[in-house]
Design a protein around this motif. Structure first.
Motif, mmCIF file in Angstrom:
data_model
loop_
_atom_site.group_PDB
_atom_site.id
_atom_site.type_symbol
_atom_site.label_atom_id
_atom_site.label_comp_id
_atom_site.label_asym_id
_atom_site.label_seq_id
_atom_site.Cartn_x
_atom_site.Cartn_y
_atom_site.Cartn_z
ATOM 1 N N LEU A 162 0.833 -1.195 0.000
ATOM 2 C CA LEU A 162 0.000 0.000 0.000
ATOM 3 C C LEU A 162 0.877 1.260 0.000
ATOM 4 O O LEU A 162 1.731 1.422 0.877
ATOM 5 N N HIS A 163 0.673 2.118 -0.994
ATOM 6 C CA HIS A 163 1.402 3.383 -1.168
ATOM 7 C C HIS A 163 2.874 3.194 -1.534
ATOM 8 O O HIS A 163 3.605 4.176 -1.609
ATOM 9 N N SER A 164 3.342 1.967 -1.759
ATOM 10 C CA SER A 164 4.774 1.770 -1.986
ATOM 11 C C SER A 164 5.237 2.360 -3.312
ATOM 12 O O SER A 164 6.384 2.818 -3.410
ATOM 13 N N LEU A 165 4.402 2.355 -4.339
ATOM 14 C CA LEU A 165 4.790 2.935 -5.626
ATOM 15 C C LEU A 165 4.396 4.394 -5.742
ATOM 16 O O LEU A 165 4.874 5.094 -6.634
ATOM 17 N N ASN A 166 3.544 4.862 -4.875
ATOM 18 C CA ASN A 166 3.034 6.236 -4.952
ATOM 19 C C ASN A 166 2.780 6.708 -3.523
ATOM 20 O O ASN A 166 1.687 6.546 -2.991
ATOM 21 N N VAL A 167 3.812 7.258 -2.901
ATOM 22 C CA VAL A 167 3.740 7.627 -1.483
ATOM 23 C C VAL A 167 3.058 8.988 -1.358
ATOM 24 O O VAL A 167 3.622 10.003 -1.766
ATOM 25 N N PRO A 168 1.854 9.058 -0.798
ATOM 26 C CA PRO A 168 1.154 10.345 -0.701
ATOM 27 C C PRO A 168 1.749 11.216 0.393
ATOM 28 O O PRO A 168 2.302 10.713 1.380
ATOM 29 N N PRO A 169 1.655 12.529 0.267
ATOM 30 C CA PRO A 169 2.182 13.410 1.317
ATOM 31 C C PRO A 169 1.242 13.468 2.509
ATOM 32 O O PRO A 169 0.046 13.197 2.406
ATOM 33 N N LEU A 170 1.800 13.836 3.653
ATOM 34 C CA LEU A 170 0.993 14.198 4.807
ATOM 35 C C LEU A 170 0.589 15.662 4.656
ATOM 36 O O LEU A 170 1.370 16.481 4.180
ATOM 37 N N THR A 171 -0.626 16.008 5.052
ATOM 38 C CA THR A 171 -1.128 17.369 4.854
ATOM 39 C C THR A 171 -1.439 18.027 6.189
ATOM 40 O O THR A 171 -1.977 17.395 7.105
ATOM 41 N N PHE A 172 -1.098 19.308 6.281
ATOM 42 C CA PHE A 172 -1.308 20.082 7.503
ATOM 43 C C PHE A 172 -1.969 21.413 7.139
ATOM 44 O O PHE A 172 -1.505 22.111 6.231
ATOM 45 N N ASP A 173 -3.038 21.747 7.845
ATOM 46 C CA ASP A 173 -3.737 23.006 7.613
ATOM 47 C C ASP A 173 -3.050 24.104 8.426
ATOM 48 O O ASP A 173 -3.114 24.120 9.660
ATOM 49 N N LEU A 174 -2.411 25.028 7.726
ATOM 50 C CA LEU A 174 -1.710 26.138 8.386
ATOM 51 C C LEU A 174 -2.510 27.441 8.325
ATOM 52 O O LEU A 174 -1.958 28.513 8.598
ATOM 53 N N THR A 175 -3.785 27.355 7.984
ATOM 54 C CA THR A 175 -4.596 28.566 7.863
ATOM 55 C C THR A 175 -4.609 29.413 9.141
ATOM 56 O O THR A 175 -4.598 30.653 9.043
ATOM 57 N N PRO A 176 -4.617 28.824 10.350
ATOM 58 C CA PRO A 176 -4.583 29.684 11.546
ATOM 59 C C PRO A 176 -3.355 30.591 11.624
ATOM 60 O O PRO A 176 -3.375 31.566 12.370
ATOM 61 N N PHE A 177 -2.317 30.290 10.871
ATOM 62 C CA PHE A 177 -1.091 31.086 10.915
ATOM 63 C C PHE A 177 -0.990 32.095 9.766
ATOM 64 O O PHE A 177 -0.002 32.828 9.689
ATOM 65 N N VAL A 178 -1.994 32.129 8.889
ATOM 66 C CA VAL A 178 -1.922 33.013 7.726
ATOM 67 C C VAL A 178 -1.844 34.476 8.149
ATOM 68 O O VAL A 178 -1.091 35.267 7.571
#
Length: 428
Positions: free
Chosen positions: A334-350
């Motif tokens: 699972l995900h070995s050929l296509n490693v998805p990124p981890l996502t973080f919402d930084l909107t509170p810091f905009v």
């Protein structure tokens, strides 16, 4: 069903669905690399991307196509593809089995990856440099050359309807509410494009933010410049953080437009060396030569100007060759050929970051610091920004940010020799 002989050779397949191209419009394709062969460790291929003239923006779909092939004997290798310094794909290659029991060479392993990049489409509006790297070693023992082709597939949005054109008559409905003409329904919805046989096609668009429109700006935080094959430092050396030192990637970013209203950070991350199986690492008390230590807990943390912004658990991706063949052959891990990124919402810091001044964004691996084993995480953060339609600057500040530091404890009691009677581990 029991197999009498486990398949020791196969092209990888996937149990997941292919990307369904349901978007209407004019399709076209832009070749990035055609049949490039990777056979050296520091090799970096460089090409030039030009926006497609035949299907101008806006696009209803942007998709990366990646096709690979390897024959002979070879390890799994990590690879990545960047456009304008922005990572488009983190991948690992499948392991081939070079020869059968009679010593005859086997056919090549082939695979296919499809990844939706609709959320990155602002990146493709302008010409940019494309880089691809798959560090590989080819010699008398490891004979597998890795050949790769990649392209971008675009579908332009259809033109707005002509108000002077006659309106077609609606299709009659049956009692169950369906159209009476199945053929007309099929024509209105084009069939998905099927990948080639013996392939893997994976859609790993970022699900947590899939409902957002494409970002207005895509900002690479590490690889903003081209790294040539003969450079003193490769992309991987710039992305690497080692667990034997402080496992932290520190970057600086300046939002010059000062109209941002939303920010999302994509963190491409993969563990290697003694960190590849971090979930099975022993405590440092049991470490030693040939033993991967540092404990069995990891998380990826993000800080903005030193303030905790989020944490995520890395998925235990099993590359080809890892642990047990049934985990990656013939069905790819699972995900070995296509490693998805981890996502973080930084909107509170905009509101803080949107002042035209430089700010720090740190990505760190916790609690790997102090590990006695040689392990590496390749970390590549990419910032997505959405700007205000009215062009006005928003201000603000972080009112409250709390974070309880992660700590682990391990209790180990040794017996004679290398035996361990009691081993408990806790995460606070």
């Amino acid at each position: 069903m029991v197999l009498s002989v486990f398949p020791d050779y196969a092209s990888p397949i996937s149990t997941g669905p292919a990307i369904l191209e349901r978007a209407l419009g004019m399709p076209c394709s832009v070749t990035l690399f055609g049949n490039v062969t990777f056979n050296t460790w520091r090799q970096v291929e460089i090409a030039r991307y030009e926006p497609p003239a035949d299907c101008p923006p806006p696009w209803t779909s942007v998709q990366l196509e990646f096709i690979g092939e390897v024959a002979g004997v070879q390890y799994d290798r990590v690879g990545a593809l960047w456009l304008g310094g922005v990572e488009l794909l983190r991948t690992t290659t499948p392991e081939p089995t070079g020869y059968d029991e009679s010593g005859r060479a086997r056919r090549a392993v082939r695979w296919h990856i499809a990844r939706s990049l609709h959320h990155y489409q602002a990146l493709f509006l302008h010409a940019a440099t494309v880089e691809m790297s798959i560090p590989n070693v080819v010699n008398a023992n490891y004979t597998g050359n890795i050949s790769v082709s990649s392209s971008l597939k675009f579908i332009s949005a259809p033109p707005p309807p002509d108000p002077s054109a006659p309106v077609p008559s609606p299709l009659p409905l049956l009692r169950d509410g369906s159209f009476s003409s199945a053929k007309a329904d099929e024509e209105a919805m084009p069939a998905p494009i099927a990948p080639p046989a013996a392939s893997v096609s994976v859609d790993v668009s970022i699900a947590a933010f899939a409902d957002l429109p494409p970002a207005d700006a895509i900002v690479p935080l590490v690889l903003s410049t081209v790294v040539a094959s003969d450079a003193a430092i490769t992309p991987w050396e710039r992305l690497a953080i080692a667990t034997t030192s402080a496992p932290n990637m520190s970057t600086r970013v300046t939002i010059s437009e000062r109209t941002a209203v939303r920010a999302v950070l994509d963190v491409y991350v993969s563990p290697h060396g003694c960190e590849e199986f971090w979930y099975s690492n022993v405590p440092n008390a049991l470490g030693g030569e040939g033993v991967c230590a540092g404990g069995a807990y990891r998380e990826v943390e993000v800080l903005v100007d030193g303030i905790f912004a989020g944490a995520a658990f890395p998925f235990p991706v099993i590359y080809s060759g890892g642990i047990n063949p049934v985990l990656w052959r013939p069905i790819a891990g699972l995900h070995s050929l296509n490693v998805p990124p981890l996502t973080f919402d930084l909107t509170p810091f905009v509101g803080v970051m949107d002042d035209g001044l430089p700010h720090t964004i740190d990505v760190r691996i916790a609690p790997a610091q102090g590990s006695q084993s040689s392990g590496t995480w390749y970390v590549d953060p990419v910032l997505r920004l959405w700007h205000a339609a009215d062009g006005l600057t928003r201000t603000g500040r972080v009112v409250k940010a709390e974070r309880v530091a992660v700590s682990t404890t391990a209790n180990v009691e040794r017996l004679a020799g290398d035996s361990v009677r009691e081993l408990t581990s806790e995460v606070d």
